[in-house]
Design an enzyme around this catalytic site. Structure first.
Site, PDB file in Angstrom:
ATOM      1  N   GLY A 107       0.842  -1.195   0.000  1.00 28.89           N
ATOM      2  CA  GLY A 107       0.000   0.000   0.000  1.00 28.89           C
ATOM      3  C   GLY A 107       0.867   1.230   0.000  1.00 28.89           C
TER       4      GLY A 107
ATOM      5  N   GLY B 248       1.804   4.509   2.046  1.00 30.93           N
ATOM      6  CA  GLY B 248       1.640   5.066   3.383  1.00 30.93           C
ATOM      7  C   GLY B 248       2.643   6.173   3.578  1.00 30.93           C
TER       8      GLY B 248
ATOM      9  N   ASP C  66       1.289  13.182  12.613  1.00 24.88           N
ATOM     10  CA  ASP C  66       0.178  12.858  11.724  1.00 24.88           C
ATOM     11  C   ASP C  66      -0.635  11.708  12.306  1.00 24.88           C
ATOM     12  OD1 ASP C  66      -1.440  13.103   9.515  1.00 24.88           O
ATOM     13  OD2 ASP C  66      -0.226  11.760   8.273  1.00 24.88           O
TER      14      ASP C  66
END
Lengths: 186, 536
Positions: free
Chosen positions: B85, B87, B198
């Protein structure tokens, strides 16, 4: 001032004035092309541009901070269509060139657009046909597919734009992929 | 084809992909019974869904990926398997480490720009590798491969916290446990001097073992050295540019802490974001919202919205208060550290023994039932010893026992019983009545007063106390008070004759209280006792 007028259009679209949305598209289209050209001249040979970066840059150039987050969905929707049009126009012109023979010098904006994506990876025109079929049958899934394919938005971003869960976007995208692949295979 | 048909195609497809391939056929037989056209269309789509070698449709790669970047075969000593993925700021691959024979998650950040930003990126990754916590995804190796920085991490089999939350309604306790784990991860990072910057549900992985681990520490900051200077002036255009560069403002920005608007990011800002994520997980809404950056900024500086009453009343007031404090606009009024916040949350989980959010109510009902049973026992023993005749000395003793039982109960159930203002008011009124009776009856015994007179005065004292305390009590408790008050009025007229009514009055009013004993309302949760909220 361009920024103000685009922001105003976005707010009017949000207030339900769908007719104004037409005014948005050409501005976004021109801006995307302009940015692509500027960027390309600064890029070393062989490098490509990211559509996402282009769209974001256009966003910063065209929209000021006073625009509501919801209106941004309209902007990115318009940007996806603009990217699509740029790519499709480019592919059509390329095909016409091949058929028509004559060695015409490639214009700068064509080069810019070709550099945006590796357009050979998938047949842009066939994809566009498939996309239109998807839109006719499943408009919501087509919206998701447009943002994924032409803007490179992530599932999380689309979920936030459309105010739905990521799960919904994931399912829509998976369905859209299967649908588009089937159409492309036909 | 009809609209309804197309919608069913999608609905059945969406449900079918949720099922294991082995179960699908049987399920589809059932779902599409008698509709061969529907079945064949779904089957066709599912076949294309399964076809992994189909051409990629992605004309525009996600921003982390560049069109020119093919998937590398090897990075360092790792063999790349597949893309897991995107990220943080790079693609994440599943890779195999041959020398140790294990699968790792390998994040590759392409050409970290100039030497300075590459060095910074490397430093951040090294800082992340220093964090030793079971609740942070462990970093195995950080290195340079040409211009690229790679980080090899544990490969966690599971999903992200936000997906975990979306997948099904989770009990409050489970949500809190995951967040407490993630909070411990953040606390460990802060101790190692690393800010996350974050924090959000999609940056936390929940493994198949159920444990939460925090991911993607502060890496995003490393990539853009000129960002910091641009953030300095926080005009909305600059902030827009900054946030859009990170891609999080494209949609609704949920988690912008007050310090995001001033560029002064610190550990308390991580805490704010953590609380915002927890707020959302618990109450299903964001603590601060705004249609535009300007209005969002204003909303954030006003402080968090009150959680919806109907949701908040299901939750432990300790948790609600802890989250609201973590969302204070002023960093100095938040919790002094992630550790402090997490231990407050953990104390709540330790108390609620049940996954049911109503555990507190059940505990209160238990407490009342025990008090009632002991009271009845006490009364029965007293009756047996006096044979129905009223004896002031024995009654004095039984009141003292009741007082003691009450004190023990308060200590044993203190988190539940003393957690809200009206519980405390109720218990103090009760204690006041008992204490007055002890003092008054002791006085009567010492002065050798007439028993009936003492009881009459007792009843009048209790009546006054009840009437006065009713003013301070919630309206729904007035029924209880009215029953006790009418008994006391009767008792003042004929103390000995009405003795037998006492247990009846007590039990009826207690039953009414148990019936009505609802979770405390939100008004109390949030305005309640500033005296108990620890201050810095």
């Amino acid at each position: 001032m361009l920024q103000e007028s685009v922001s105003r259009i976005l707010e009017e679209v949000r207030e339900g004035r769908a007719d104004v949305a037409r005014d948005l598209f050409p501005v976004v289209y021109r801006e995307l092309k302009a940015i692509a050209q500027r960027r390309l001249s600064a890029l070393p040979a062989g490098q490509t541009l990211q559509p996402t970066a282009l769209v974001h840059e256009a966003f910063i150039a065209l929209v000021d901070g006073s625009v509501s987050f919801r209106s941004r969905a309209h902007f990115f929707g318009a940007a996806a269509m603009a990217m699509r049009d740029i790519l499709v126009d480019n592919a059509r012109r390329k095909r016409a060139l091949k058929r028509g023979g004559g060695e015409r010098p490639v214009e700068l904006d064509e080069a810019a657009v070709t550099a945006v994506v590796d357009a050979d990876a998938v047949d842009v025109l066939a994809l566009e046909d498939a996309m239109q079929k998807l839109r006719a049958a499943h408009p919501r899934q087509a919206d998701v597919a447009m943002l994924r394919v032409y803007v490179g938005a992530s599932e999380a971003e689309i979920a936030a734009l459309h105010e739905v869960t990521e799960r919904t976007v994931e399912r829509d995208w998976r369905f859209a992929q299967a649908f588009l692949r089937r159409e492309l295979a036909r | 084809m009809s609209e309804a048909h197309r919608e069913r195609v999608f609905a059945i497809f969406a449900e079918a992909i949720e099922r294991a391939p082995s179960e699908r056929a049987a399920w589809l037989d059932e779902a599409c019974r008698g509709e061969p056209a529907l079945r064949s269309e779904v089957d066709e789509l599912l076949a294309f869904d399964a076809e992994t070698r189909a051409p990629s449709l992605r004309l525009a790669p996600e921003r982390e990926e560049r069109a020119s970047d093919a998937v590398p075969e090897r990075v360092g000593r790792y063999t790349i398997d597949r893309v897991l993925g995107a990220g943080g700021m790079g693609l994440v691959y599943a890779a195999h480490d041959k020398s140790l024979g294990r699968t790792v998650a390998l994040k590759l950040v392409r050409g970290g720009g100039d030497a300075v930003s590459r060095a910074r990126l490397l430093r951040e990754a090294q800082a992340m590798a220093r964090i030793a916590s079971p609740f942070v995804v462990p970093v195995y190796e950080v290195g340079l491969e040409g211009d690229d920085v790679f980080v090899a991490m544990e490969h966690v089999d599971g999903s992200t916290l936000s997906r975990w939350l979306d997948a099904e309604p989770r009990p409050q306790r489970a949500i809190l446990e995951r967040f407490i784990e993630a909070g411990r991860g953040l606390a460990a990072a802060h101790k190692a001097g690393v800010l996350h910057r974050d924090f959000k549900g999609s940056n936390v992985l929940v493994g198949s073992d159920g444990r939460a681990r925090v991911l993607d520490f502060g890496l995003a900051r490393g990539i853009d050295p000129d960002l910091r200077s641009r953030v300095g002036d926080a005009s909305s255009a600059t902030l827009d540019a900054k946030i859009t560069a990170h891609g999080s403002l494209m949609g609704t920005p949920g988690y912008l802490s007050p310090e995001h608007f001033t560029g002064d990011f610190r550990a308390e800002s991580d805490q704010w974001r953590y609380c915002a994520a927890l707020y959302r997980a618990l109450f299903g809404a964001l603590p601060c919202e705004g249609e535009t950056l300007a209005s969002l900024r204003e909303s954030v500086s006003r402080g968090p919205k009150q959680p919806p009453i109907e949701r908040a009343s299901e939750f432990d007031p300790v948790v609600v208060r802890a989250v609201m404090r973590g969302l204070s606009p002023d960093p100095a009024s938040r919790w002094p550290s992630m550790d402090a916040l997490v231990s407050e949350l953990a104390s709540s989980v330790a108390v609620s023994r049940d996954a049911d959010p109503r555990a507190f109510r059940r505990q209160k009902q238990w407490a009342l039932a025990i008090v009632g049973a002991l009271g009845a026992l006490n009364y029965a023993v007293q009756l047996a010893r006096t044979g129905g005749r009223f004896d002031l000395r024995i009654s004095l003793r039984s009141i003292a026992i009741a007082f003691f039982v009450l004190a023990v109960m308060c200590a044993a159930f203190r988190r539940t019983l003393l957690s809200t203002r009206h519980n405390r008011a109720l218990l103090s009124a009760f204690a006041l009545v008992l204490a007055t009776m002890v003092v008054h009856r002791a006085y009567g015994v010492l002065r050798g007063l007439d028993v009936v007179d003492v009881l009459r005065i007792d009843a009048l004292i209790c009546l006054t106390v009840s009437a006065v305390s009713a003013i301070a009590l919630e309206r729904w408790l007035w029924g209880t008070v009215a029953i006790m008050a009418s008994y006391l009025a009767l008792s003042a007229l004929g103390p000995l004759a009405t003795q037998a009514l006492f247990p009846a009055a007590l039990l009826t009013s207690a039953a009414l209280a148990v019936w009505n004993w609802r979770a405390p309302t939100l008004r109390e949760l949030t305005r309640d006792d500033t005296d108990r909220t620890p201050s810095r």
